[in-house]
Design a protein around this motif. Structure first.
Motif, short mmCIF file in Angstrom:
data_model
loop_
_atom_site.label_atom_id
_atom_site.label_comp_id
_atom_site.label_asym_id
_atom_site.label_seq_id
_atom_site.Cartn_x
_atom_site.Cartn_y
_atom_site.Cartn_z
N THR A 107 -2.74 9.08 -4.86
CA THR A 107 -3.15 9.51 -3.51
C THR A 107 -4.65 9.74 -3.39
O THR A 107 -5.12 10.27 -2.40
CB THR A 107 -2.42 10.82 -3.13
N GLU A 108 -5.41 9.32 -4.37
CA GLU A 108 -6.86 9.57 -4.35
C GLU A 108 -7.57 8.77 -3.26
O GLU A 108 -8.55 9.23 -2.68
CB GLU A 108 -7.46 9.21 -5.72
N PHE B 25 -4.92 3.93 4.39
CA PHE B 25 -4.48 4.18 5.76
C PHE B 25 -5.29 3.38 6.76
O PHE B 25 -4.77 2.89 7.77
CB PHE B 25 -4.56 5.68 6.09
N ASP B 26 -6.59 3.23 6.51
CA ASP B 26 -7.43 2.42 7.40
C ASP B 26 -6.98 0.97 7.44
O ASP B 26 -6.91 0.34 8.51
CB ASP B 26 -8.90 2.49 6.96
N ILE B 27 -6.69 0.44 6.25
CA ILE B 27 -6.24 -0.96 6.17
C ILE B 27 -4.89 -1.13 6.87
O ILE B 27 -4.67 -2.08 7.63
CB ILE B 27 -6.16 -1.41 4.70
N PHE C 194 0.82 -1.21 0.00
CA PHE C 194 0.00 0.00 0.00
C PHE C 194 0.86 1.26 0.00
O PHE C 194 0.50 2.27 -0.62
CB PHE C 194 -0.95 0.01 1.20
N LEU C 195 1.96 1.23 0.70
CA LEU C 195 2.84 2.41 0.70
C LEU C 195 3.39 2.67 -0.70
O LEU C 195 3.54 3.82 -1.12
CB LEU C 195 3.99 2.18 1.69
N GLN C 196 3.67 1.59 -1.42
CA GLN C 196 4.14 1.76 -2.79
C GLN C 196 3.06 2.36 -3.69
O GLN C 196 3.34 3.21 -4.55
CB GLN C 196 4.60 0.40 -3.35
N LEU C 197 1.81 1.92 -3.45
CA LEU C 197 0.70 2.48 -4.23
C LEU C 197 0.48 3.96 -3.91
O LEU C 197 0.13 4.75 -4.78
CB LEU C 197 -0.58 1.70 -3.94
N LEU C 198 0.68 4.32 -2.65
CA LEU C 198 0.47 5.72 -2.25
C LEU C 198 1.43 6.67 -2.96
O LEU C 198 1.13 7.84 -3.16
CB LEU C 198 0.63 5.86 -0.73
#
Length: 357
Positions: A180-181, A187-189, A172-176
């Motif tokens: 950033t939409e 962040f919840d996950i 997820f950090l890589q996707l962010l």
């Protein structure tokens, strides 16, 4: 000098001096490994054996006529009073801590009985006190050994369980970095996964710490829920799910939190190892005259001839089992005035039932 006749057979008879008999009995008393005492309804010591000096460091003359409760550890005074008040025709055995002449604690297994003097209308109590301090130390070492063994076996499954949420967080950090939409969803996950890691590791550390031997009012459902969180990682490796069922939100119990956790870790761990195929372990908490907990597995079950022997050291149905886990479990439950029994599950497997009295 007074003589006592000792009949050996029809032809021979010997006379023994009273002083010799007294000396002989005193020798046996001095070399006894236990303390014998008699006390009245006010806990006044009316007789105590010479062996008290060996075990407690006090002379017989010092103890004679004194108050028994003055030598009992403060946290065990209510226990000995309760045991004495419950005496009927049968004796009771209770573990009592006494204070010796140096102020140190002497752990004992004390047998108590009651005698009634009908002529004087008085009640007296007999106590036979055995020093089990070394045995208590050995038990503690065994419990710590079993605890470390449990932690070691859990380590691999916990590492596996931690690696999965960490992979999710990394992805997820890589996707962010690219988009950033939908930050909030990510962040919840991530927060949920991090909390999962914290929960598992904190439980593992809690079990690894030495037991504080602190008895206080605890919520049993919370304790078992925390154990289920810890054990699910090991269960998943064997394609086993753990289902927790409680009739009420809370069941309060006076207990040592760490030791009771160790009980349910041992039972759930045994249930996992008993199941050769994927399935479900149920942990049920309910009231049935007394507070009761069932740990139900879907394994092969316990042979009839071994059910009454559960808890004996080195008795195990597992190929590499030592039986020490259940022995420690029974010792903890005994201290908490609880029982452990093994029943057959109607479908398949076993029910390990704990009843708190």
């Amino acid at each position: 000098m007074k003589k006592h006749s000792l009949m050996v057979n029809k032809d021979d008879q010997f006379e023994v001096d009273q002083d010799i008999l007294t000396s002989a009995f005193q020798w046996f008393d001095n070399h006894s490994t236990n303390v014998k005492l008699i006390f009245d309804e006010n806990y006044k010591i009316v007789y105590i054996s010479y062996s008290a000096e060996i075990i407690f460091g006090y002379t017989k003359d010092c103890l004679y006529g004194s108050h028994l409760l003055d030598y009992v550890s403060e946290d065990h005074i209510d226990l000995i009073k309760k045991s004495v008040n419950s005496l009927g025709f049968d004796r009771v055995t209770v573990e009592i801590a006494f204070k010796n002449s140096d102020g140190n604690t002497v752990h004992t297994s004390t047998h108590l009985g009651k005698i009634i003097d009908n002529h004087k209308g008085k009640t007296y109590y007999i106590g036979i006190i055995n020093d089990i301090s070394e045995l208590k130390t050995a038990r503690k070492m065994l419990m710590n050994s079993e605890k470390l063994s449990s932690v070691g076996q859990l380590a691999a499954s916990v590492v596996h369980e931690i690696r999965n949420p960490l992979t999710s967080i990394k992805g997820f950090l890589q996707l962010l970095e690219k988009d950033t939409e939908e930050q909030k969803v990510y962040f919840d996950i991530m927060t949920e996964e991090i909390e999962k890691i914290e929960s598992i590791t904190s439980e593992l550390l809690y079990i690894a710490k030495p037991s504080p031997n602190k008895v206080q009012n605890e919520d049993l459902t919370t304790i078992i829920k925390e154990v289920c969180i810890l054990m699910r990682s090991q269960a998943r490796l064997n394609e086993i799910s753990i289902e927790f069922i409680s009739e009420e939100e809370q069941y309060h119990l006076n207990c040592d939190r760490s030791q009771i956790k160790q009980v349910f870790i041992n039972l759930i761990k045994n249930a996992i190892e008993a199941m050769k195929e994927p399935g479900t372990i149920q942990v049920k908490v309910y009231e049935d005259d007394v507070l009761t907990v069932d740990v139900i597995d879907e394994g092969e079950g316990v042979p009839v001839e071994l059910k009454d022997r559960i808890g004996e050291p080195f008795l195990s149905t597992k190929e590499k089992g030592t039986g020490l886990g259940l022995m420690v479990t029974k010792q903890i439950l005994d201290k908490h005035h609880a029982s452990l029994s093994v029943l057959d599950n109607e479908e398949n497997g076993s029910i390990f039932r704990i009843r708190f009295y």
